[in-house]
Motif scaffolding. Sequence first.
Motif, PDB file in Angstrom:
ATOM      1  N   GLU A   1       3.201 -10.051  13.213  1.00 22.37           N
ATOM      2  CA  GLU A   1       2.636 -10.261  11.586  1.00 22.37           C
ATOM      3  C   GLU A   1       2.111  -9.072  11.208  1.00 22.37           C
TER       4      GLU A   1
ATOM      5  N   ASP B   1       3.252  -6.419  11.096  1.00 17.67           N
ATOM      6  CA  ASP B   1       4.472  -5.465  10.586  1.00 17.67           C
ATOM      7  C   ASP B   1       4.706  -5.766   8.999  1.00 17.67           C
ATOM      8  N   ILE B   2       4.248  -7.016   8.476  1.00 15.26           N
ATOM      9  CA  ILE B   2       4.266  -7.267   7.059  1.00 15.26           C
ATOM     10  C   ILE B   2       3.156  -6.300   6.368  1.00 15.26           C
TER      11      ILE B   2
ATOM     12  N   ASN C   1       4.905  -3.363   4.478  1.00  9.13           N
ATOM     13  CA  ASN C   1       5.831  -3.669   3.293  1.00  9.13           C
ATOM     14  C   ASN C   1       5.085  -3.964   1.964  1.00  9.13           C
ATOM     15  N   TYR C   2       3.671  -3.708   1.857  1.00 13.45           N
ATOM     16  CA  TYR C   2       2.922  -4.126   0.642  1.00 13.45           C
ATOM     17  C   TYR C   2       3.200  -2.638  -0.270  1.00 13.45           C
TER      18      TYR C   2
END
Length: 415
Positions: free
Chosen positions: A308, A310-311, A314-315
Amino acid sequence: MTDKKCISKLLKLTGLRVTGITFKGREKALYLCVKPYKNGCRCPECGRRGKIKRTMPDARKWRDVCVCGWIVFFLYCPKEIVCDTHGRVQEEIPWADAFARITYRLEYLVLVYSQLMTQKAAAELLHMARSTFSDILHRTIHRVRDGHRIRALKSVGIDEVSYRKGHKYVTVVYDLERACVVWVGPGKDRDAIDTFFNEMLSDYQKKQIQWACCDMSETYIGAIKDHCPNAKLVLDRFHIAKALNAAMDDVRKEQWREATGTERSALKGLRWLLFKHPSKRTQQDKRILETLRKGNRRIHRACVLKDEFDIFWNYSAPWAAKRFLKRWCTAALKSRLEPIRKFVRTIKKHTDNIITFIESGGITNAISEGLNRIIRMVKNRASGFQSVQAFIDLIYLTVGDVDIPAQIPVRFRTL
Ligand SMILES: [Zn+2]
């Protein structure tokens, strides 16, 4: 065509004239008496033509490339000239550096070959002793980099690289915008990094640095805060991911220690599977993870938390990234997995410096990691260095901010 012209054409000898040819069979050597063609008698400082004072009594010898097993040597008696500005000087030698005993062409080959292969192989190709080869290599690199100044440094990355077993490290400073190494120094403590900032950068240059990227060590963070007043600190993505992976692995190890015989066999071979990025897992991997969910909740929980996180990378909006991080930390704290909670505590301490990754547009990750991979390759290829300096020179040669082979005059850059 005369012999001399033929040899000159064959060996691509531009800018000099061949006046004599001798083959020495025993040495496997071809001696060429040469002299500068139309470009002799020039002052090495200013390039202007001077009056000849005298010709040196002894001929100097330069080693050139190998042709079909013959080693080519140049012989020439340099002239002493009088320059209006610089007085009595020895004339410039067009085919070699002032104090070099080999030609530019051979220097170029030495540099290019060392970028491509082991020094042992390169030395063999050029019919040279290994020690002579590395001598020439390091001397040329030093000469080219001598007096070099760092220019336009806006984003710096700082990292340590080990070069020998037993915790021997060098500190590497990257220019993240141009994707190159600007400085390497022995050691990984505060002194090493202070040397860089004090000796290589002016106060103006330090103020120009906008982004600085490093791992979570207090040494580097402290140094950046002290030296770069305008820099925003970004903690390296790669190192954070590594710390989280280590925390997850600690959970696995804990479970392994507590497990009994049959449970252990179920946990076997799990390590690399857990480290894998979710996008790279095969169907088989997913099935194993699914059984793990029922078999060992704690390891599975740690793995899900890792995936999780890792998300976050990407923001693109800092506020959203911050909100995500806060939620993730709360969830991770609730997990009651001590290694993960320890990781959360570190993250919380550095939250601001992690969010800057999103603000910077993600400059940190790929570049220093890619360069690091090349440095590791250099290290492995050499299989050990005699000195730190040898390792540092090779880093400069392969990923440094100066393209060293390109500093050899154009007409001598033949392969
Ligand atoms: Zn001059």
